[in-house]
Design a protein around this motif. Structure first.
Motif, PDB file in Angstrom:
ATOM      1  N   TYR A  22      44.916  28.415  45.418  1.00 17.64           N
ATOM      2  CA  TYR A  22      44.804  29.850  45.652  1.00 17.64           C
ATOM      3  C   TYR A  22      43.349  30.276  45.802  1.00 17.64           C
ATOM      4  O   TYR A  22      43.007  31.090  46.673  1.00 17.64           O
ATOM      5  CB  TYR A  22      45.462  30.612  44.502  1.00 17.64           C
ATOM      6  N   ALA A  23      42.480  29.737  44.962  1.00 16.69           N
ATOM      7  CA  ALA A  23      41.068  30.103  45.022  1.00 16.69           C
ATOM      8  C   ALA A  23      40.458  29.726  46.363  1.00 16.69           C
ATOM      9  O   ALA A  23      39.669  30.483  46.942  1.00 16.69           O
ATOM     10  CB  ALA A  23      40.303  29.430  43.885  1.00 16.69           C
ATOM     11  N   GLY A  61      38.351  35.835  41.290  1.00 16.26           N
ATOM     12  CA  GLY A  61      37.180  36.690  41.186  1.00 16.26           C
ATOM     13  C   GLY A  61      36.513  37.131  42.466  1.00 16.26           C
ATOM     14  O   GLY A  61      35.501  37.826  42.424  1.00 16.26           O
ATOM     15  N   GLN A  62      37.078  36.812  43.626  1.00 14.46           N
ATOM     16  CA  GLN A  62      36.371  37.103  44.866  1.00 14.46           C
ATOM     17  C   GLN A  62      36.278  38.605  45.147  1.00 14.46           C
ATOM     18  O   GLN A  62      35.263  39.083  45.659  1.00 14.46           O
ATOM     19  CB  GLN A  62      37.022  36.370  46.060  1.00 14.46           C
ATOM     20  N   ALA A  87      36.959  31.679  38.142  1.00 21.04           N
ATOM     21  CA  ALA A  87      36.126  32.860  38.373  1.00 21.04           C
ATOM     22  C   ALA A  87      34.794  32.743  37.651  1.00 21.04           C
ATOM     23  O   ALA A  87      33.727  33.029  38.211  1.00 21.04           O
ATOM     24  CB  ALA A  87      36.872  34.117  37.919  1.00 21.04           C
ATOM     25  N   ARG A  88      34.825  32.306  36.399  1.00 20.82           N
ATOM     26  CA  ARG A  88      33.584  32.165  35.627  1.00 20.82           C
ATOM     27  C   ARG A  88      32.674  31.106  36.221  1.00 20.82           C
ATOM     28  O   ARG A  88      31.443  31.259  36.230  1.00 20.82           O
ATOM     29  CB  ARG A  88      33.929  31.817  34.183  1.00 20.82           C
ATOM     30  N   GLU A  89      33.266  30.031  36.706  1.00 21.73           N
ATOM     31  CA  GLU A  89      32.459  28.966  37.304  1.00 21.73           C
ATOM     32  C   GLU A  89      31.862  29.406  38.638  1.00 21.73           C
ATOM     33  O   GLU A  89      30.712  29.074  38.955  1.00 21.73           O
ATOM     34  CB  GLU A  89      33.326  27.718  37.514  1.00 21.73           C
ATOM     35  N   THR A  90      32.635  30.152  39.419  1.00 24.42           N
ATOM     36  CA  THR A  90      32.190  30.563  40.751  1.00 24.42           C
ATOM     37  C   THR A  90      31.189  31.696  40.688  1.00 24.42           C
ATOM     38  O   THR A  90      30.231  31.746  41.485  1.00 24.42           O
ATOM     39  CB  THR A  90      33.409  30.991  41.601  1.00 24.42           C
ATOM     40  N   LEU A  94      29.012  37.277  36.434  1.00 25.52           N
ATOM     41  CA  LEU A  94      30.002  38.326  36.192  1.00 25.52           C
ATOM     42  C   LEU A  94      30.825  38.014  34.943  1.00 25.52           C
ATOM     43  O   LEU A  94      30.963  36.856  34.544  1.00 25.52           O
ATOM     44  CB  LEU A  94      30.933  38.471  37.394  1.00 25.52           C
ATOM     45  N   ARG A  95      31.394  39.045  34.370  1.00 27.02           N
ATOM     46  CA  ARG A  95      32.229  38.925  33.167  1.00 27.02           C
ATOM     47  C   ARG A  95      33.693  38.827  33.579  1.00 27.02           C
ATOM     48  O   ARG A  95      34.181  39.645  34.373  1.00 27.02           O
ATOM     49  CB  ARG A  95      31.996  40.151  32.280  1.00 27.02           C
TER      50      ARG A  95
END
Length: 208
Positions: A22-23, A61-62, A87-90, A94-95
Motif C-alpha cells: 500500500y505504501a 503518511g504521504q 510513516a515514521r521511517e519515511t 513528522l509525528r
C-alpha cells in the motif's frame, strides 16, 4: 469481543498485512489529481497557523507530509502499527501515533483541524455518528474537518470490495446530514468523476 472492536481489529490486521504494498502504491498518488490537491490546499489555507491538525487514518503518511509541505502543523494517527512504522521511517520529521479515530487520545478542543482522507470508508454505517461525535469533541470551536470518501452516485450506502478490506460508498447528502447532526456546518463540497483505472466517484466535504 464486541462487534466494534472486531471491526477495528479486522481493519488493523488487513492494513498491517498490506502495509508495504500500500505504501508503495500510495507514494505519489496525488500527482495526477489536481482537484484533490485543490481541496487539500483549501483546507490547508483554512487551518494554517491556527494550531495542531491531525490526519486521522494517515496510513503511510504521504498526505500528512503533503499538508506539512503546505505549511500545516500536522501529525498523523492510524489504526495499523505497521503503517505507522512506515510513516515514521519515511517522514522522521513528522509525528505519527497508533490510535483509533473513534476514541482518540486527545483532549477536548485540542485540534484546529482534522483530515479524514478516505479513512472513514471502513466504518460500518451505524457507527458513523460516533465518529463525527469524536471529531467534534477534539476539534476546537471554529476548527475545520475535511472528509474524502467514495460517493455512491445516488445509491444508498453501499459496501464494496475495497482492495484491503470491506469499505462503504456514501451518498454525499447523507454523509453531510450526519455531520450536521453532530454540529458541523458545511462550507463546501467537491464531487469528482472517476478517472481511468478508478471505479467510483470521489466525494469531498469541507466543514467547520
Amino acid at each position: 469481543m464486541t462487534e466494534p472492536s472486531s471491526h477495528l481489529d479486522t481493519t488493523a490486521d488487513a492494513y498491517d498485512s498490506f502495509a508495504v504494498v500500500y505504501a508503495e502504491f500510495a507514494r505519489n498518488y496525488l500527482d495526477p489529481l489536481p482537484l484533490d490537491r485543490a481541496i487539500l490546499a483549501a483546507f490547508a489555507e483554512l487551518v494554517r497557523d491556527t494550531g495542531p491538525v491531525a490526519e486521522l487514518g494517515c496510513g503511510p503518511g504521504q498526505t500528512t507530509a503533503h499538508l506539512r509541505d503546505l505549511g500545516v502543523d500536522v501529525f498523523g494517527v492510524d489504526l495499523s502499527p505497521k503503517m505507522i512504522d512506515i510513516a515514521r521511517e519515511t517522514y522522521p520529521d513528522l509525528r505519527f501515533e497508533v490510535g483509533s479515530m473513534d476514541a482518540l487520545d486527545l483532549a477536548d478542543d485540542e485540534l484546529r483541524g482534522i483530515l479524514a482522507w478516505y479513512s472513514v470508508i471502513h466504518a460500518p454505517p451505524r457507527e458513523m455518528p460516533a465518529y463525527f461525535a469524536e471529531f467534534r469533541r477534539v476539534l476546537a470551536p471554529g476548527g475545520h474537518l475535511l472528509l474524502g470518501f467514495f460517493e455512491s452516485g445516488g445509491d444508498p450506502v453501499t459496501p464494496f470490495d475495497h482492495r484491503v478490506t470491506t469499505a462503504y460508498r456514501w451518498p454525499i447528502d447523507e454523509l453531510a446530514k450526519l455531520a450536521a447532526d453532530a454540529g458541523f456546518l458545511e462550507i463546501g463540497r467537491m464531487l469528482r468523476e472517476p478517472l481511468e483505472g478508478e471505479r467510483f466517484r470521489r466525494g469531498h466535504l469541507l466543514m467547520r
